[in-house]
Scaffold this motif. Sequence first.
Motif, PDB file in Angstrom:
ATOM      1  N   GLU A  15       0.818  -1.217   0.000  1.00 24.75           N
ATOM      2  CA  GLU A  15       0.000   0.000   0.000  1.00 24.75           C
ATOM      3  C   GLU A  15       0.854   1.270   0.000  1.00 24.75           C
ATOM      4  OE1 GLU A  15      -3.409   2.272   2.661  1.00 24.75           O
ATOM      5  OE2 GLU A  15      -3.124   0.117   2.932  1.00 24.75           O
ATOM      6  N   TYR A  16       1.917   1.283   0.804  1.00 17.86           N
ATOM      7  CA  TYR A  16       2.663   2.519   1.007  1.00 17.86           C
ATOM      8  C   TYR A  16       3.931   2.666   0.158  1.00 17.86           C
ATOM      9  CZ  TYR A  16      -0.491   3.495   4.812  1.00 17.86           C
ATOM     10  OH  TYR A  16      -1.615   3.753   5.549  1.00 17.86           O
ATOM     11  N   MET A  17       4.499   1.545  -0.297  1.00 19.21           N
ATOM     12  CA  MET A  17       5.704   1.636  -1.125  1.00 19.21           C
ATOM     13  C   MET A  17       5.800   0.434  -2.071  1.00 19.21           C
ATOM     14  SD  MET A  17       8.588   1.009   1.744  1.00 19.21           S
ATOM     15  CE  MET A  17       8.876  -0.635   2.343  1.00 19.21           C
ATOM     16  N   PRO A  18       4.797   0.268  -2.912  1.00 22.05           N
ATOM     17  CA  PRO A  18       4.738  -0.928  -3.762  1.00 22.05           C
ATOM     18  C   PRO A  18       5.940  -1.090  -4.695  1.00 22.05           C
ATOM     19  CG  PRO A  18       3.122   0.687  -4.482  1.00 22.05           C
ATOM     20  CD  PRO A  18       3.702   1.181  -3.183  1.00 22.05           C
ATOM     21  N   ASP A  19       6.406  -0.008  -5.306  1.00 25.72           N
ATOM     22  CA  ASP A  19       7.537  -0.127  -6.236  1.00 25.72           C
ATOM     23  C   ASP A  19       8.795  -0.609  -5.516  1.00 25.72           C
ATOM     24  OD1 ASP A  19       5.945   0.709  -8.346  1.00 25.72           O
ATOM     25  OD2 ASP A  19       6.504   2.821  -8.101  1.00 25.72           O
ATOM     26  N   THR A  20       9.088   0.007  -4.398  1.00 25.77           N
ATOM     27  CA  THR A  20      10.277  -0.369  -3.629  1.00 25.77           C
ATOM     28  C   THR A  20      10.156  -1.802  -3.118  1.00 25.77           C
ATOM     29  OG1 THR A  20      10.534   1.922  -2.933  1.00 25.77           O
ATOM     30  CG2 THR A  20      11.727   0.259  -1.656  1.00 25.77           C
ATOM     31  N   TRP A  21       9.024  -2.128  -2.558  1.00 24.44           N
ATOM     32  CA  TRP A  21       8.813  -3.466  -1.987  1.00 24.44           C
ATOM     33  C   TRP A  21       8.964  -4.550  -3.052  1.00 24.44           C
ATOM     34  CZ3 TRP A  21       9.226  -5.477   2.542  1.00 24.44           C
ATOM     35  CH2 TRP A  21       8.653  -6.710   2.842  1.00 24.44           C
ATOM     36  N   ASN A  22       8.425  -4.306  -4.218  1.00 22.60           N
ATOM     37  CA  ASN A  22       8.491  -5.314  -5.281  1.00 22.60           C
ATOM     38  C   ASN A  22       9.876  -5.428  -5.907  1.00 22.60           C
ATOM     39  OD1 ASN A  22       5.817  -6.306  -5.137  1.00 22.60           O
ATOM     40  ND2 ASN A  22       5.114  -4.432  -6.115  1.00 22.60           N
ATOM     41  N   LYS A  23      10.719  -4.424  -5.724  1.00 22.09           N
ATOM     42  CA  LYS A  23      12.093  -4.490  -6.238  1.00 22.09           C
ATOM     43  C   LYS A  23      13.029  -5.238  -5.284  1.00 22.09           C
ATOM     44  CE  LYS A  23      11.759  -0.328  -9.024  1.00 22.09           C
ATOM     45  NZ  LYS A  23      12.134   1.079  -9.160  1.00 22.09           N
ATOM     46  N   ILE A  24      12.630  -5.364  -4.039  1.00 26.51           N
ATOM     47  CA  ILE A  24      13.445  -6.079  -3.051  1.00 26.51           C
ATOM     48  C   ILE A  24      13.348  -7.580  -3.341  1.00 26.51           C
ATOM     49  CG2 ILE A  24      13.710  -6.618  -0.591  1.00 26.51           C
ATOM     50  CD1 ILE A  24      12.468  -3.897   0.026  1.00 26.51           C
ATOM     51  N   PRO A  25      14.475  -8.281  -3.367  1.00 27.37           N
ATOM     52  CA  PRO A  25      14.431  -9.730  -3.597  1.00 27.37           C
ATOM     53  C   PRO A  25      13.584 -10.445  -2.529  1.00 27.37           C
ATOM     54  CG  PRO A  25      16.683  -8.916  -3.725  1.00 27.37           C
ATOM     55  CD  PRO A  25      15.840  -7.786  -3.230  1.00 27.37           C
ATOM     56  N   LYS A  26      12.916 -11.500  -2.930  1.00 30.95           N
ATOM     57  CA  LYS A  26      12.028 -12.244  -2.029  1.00 30.95           C
ATOM     58  C   LYS A  26      12.766 -12.695  -0.769  1.00 30.95           C
ATOM     59  CE  LYS A  26       8.477 -15.566  -1.492  1.00 30.95           C
ATOM     60  NZ  LYS A  26       8.248 -15.240  -0.109  1.00 30.95           N
ATOM     61  N   ARG A  27      14.004 -13.149  -0.917  1.00 30.49           N
ATOM     62  CA  ARG A  27      14.796 -13.605   0.222  1.00 30.49           C
ATOM     63  C   ARG A  27      14.934 -12.487   1.262  1.00 30.49           C
ATOM     64  NH1 ARG A  27      18.986 -12.955  -1.653  1.00 30.49           N
ATOM     65  NH2 ARG A  27      20.549 -12.100  -0.430  1.00 30.49           N
ATOM     66  N   VAL A  28      15.167 -11.264   0.801  1.00 30.48           N
ATOM     67  CA  VAL A  28      15.324 -10.119   1.695  1.00 30.48           C
ATOM     68  C   VAL A  28      13.977  -9.759   2.336  1.00 30.48           C
ATOM     69  CG1 VAL A  28      15.984  -7.680   1.846  1.00 30.48           C
ATOM     70  CG2 VAL A  28      17.301  -9.254   0.398  1.00 30.48           C
ATOM     71  N   ARG A  29      12.903  -9.787   1.547  1.00 29.69           N
ATOM     72  CA  ARG A  29      11.571  -9.520   2.113  1.00 29.69           C
ATOM     73  C   ARG A  29      11.243 -10.539   3.204  1.00 29.69           C
ATOM     74  NH1 ARG A  29       9.333  -8.864  -3.625  1.00 29.69           N
ATOM     75  NH2 ARG A  29       8.551 -10.940  -3.192  1.00 29.69           N
ATOM     76  N   ASP A  30      11.573 -11.802   2.955  1.00 24.46           N
ATOM     77  CA  ASP A  30      11.341 -12.844   3.966  1.00 24.46           C
ATOM     78  C   ASP A  30      12.160 -12.579   5.223  1.00 24.46           C
ATOM     79  OD1 ASP A  30       9.582 -14.096   2.244  1.00 24.46           O
ATOM     80  OD2 ASP A  30      11.008 -15.645   1.605  1.00 24.46           O
ATOM     81  N   ASP A  31      13.391 -12.124   5.061  1.00 22.26           N
ATOM     82  CA  ASP A  31      14.227 -11.789   6.219  1.00 22.26           C
ATOM     83  C   ASP A  31      13.628 -10.641   7.019  1.00 22.26           C
ATOM     84  OD1 ASP A  31      16.075 -13.758   5.680  1.00 22.26           O
ATOM     85  OD2 ASP A  31      17.515 -12.420   4.701  1.00 22.26           O
ATOM     86  N   ILE A  32      13.046  -9.673   6.331  1.00 22.47           N
ATOM     87  CA  ILE A  32      12.400  -8.542   7.004  1.00 22.47           C
ATOM     88  C   ILE A  32      11.252  -9.034   7.856  1.00 22.47           C
ATOM     89  CG2 ILE A  32      10.969  -6.471   6.619  1.00 22.47           C
ATOM     90  CD1 ILE A  32      12.780  -5.932   4.116  1.00 22.47           C
ATOM     91  N   VAL A  33      10.447  -9.939   7.316  1.00 21.47           N
ATOM     92  CA  VAL A  33       9.305 -10.495   8.061  1.00 21.47           C
ATOM     93  C   VAL A  33       9.792 -11.266   9.277  1.00 21.47           C
ATOM     94  CG1 VAL A  33       7.389 -12.139   7.962  1.00 21.47           C
ATOM     95  CG2 VAL A  33       7.774 -10.564   6.056  1.00 21.47           C
ATOM     96  N   VAL A  34      10.777 -12.116   9.113  1.00 22.20           N
ATOM     97  CA  VAL A  34      11.279 -12.931  10.222  1.00 22.20           C
ATOM     98  C   VAL A  34      11.890 -12.053  11.304  1.00 22.20           C
ATOM     99  CG1 VAL A  34      13.004 -14.668  10.859  1.00 22.20           C
ATOM    100  CG2 VAL A  34      11.618 -14.991   8.817  1.00 22.20           C
ATOM    101  N   THR A  35      12.583 -10.989  10.900  1.00 23.00           N
ATOM    102  CA  THR A  35      13.212 -10.082  11.859  1.00 23.00           C
ATOM    103  C   THR A  35      12.177  -9.263  12.629  1.00 23.00           C
ATOM    104  OG1 THR A  35      15.147  -9.934  10.426  1.00 23.00           O
ATOM    105  CG2 THR A  35      14.940  -8.254  12.127  1.00 23.00           C
ATOM    106  N   ALA A  36      11.081  -8.919  11.972  1.00 24.67           N
ATOM    107  CA  ALA A  36      10.043  -8.125  12.624  1.00 24.67           C
ATOM    108  C   ALA A  36       9.471  -8.895  13.782  1.00 24.67           C
ATOM    109  CB  ALA A  36       8.939  -7.765  11.643  1.00 24.67           C
TER     110      ALA A  36
END
Length: 86
Positions: free
Chosen positions: A65-86
């Motif tokens: 919702e707030y940063m779709p372009d940036t979020w979609n450019k981040i590799p899936k592995r990194v997005r998953d790390d962000i979720v696990v770290t949160a």
Amino acid sequence: VALQNKGIIPTKAEKMASLCFDLMTTKLFSIHEIFSRLDPKRFADVMDDVVLLMMDEIINEVAEEYMPDTWNKIPKRVRDDIVVTA
């Protein structure tokens, strides 16, 4: 003509569930009693996957919702790390 089941249980299911929950938690036993019976380690183990899935959904929804372009450019592995770290 198809007949549909429009009985009292399907139409009143939400109200019945709410009344049942209220009865169980106020008349039969207390929330404190329920949680005092839980093994904290086992409860944490069971909830770990559920919480992780919820965090994944929430973070993805907010990022989309707030940063779709940036979020979609981040590799899936990194997005998953962000979720696990949160």
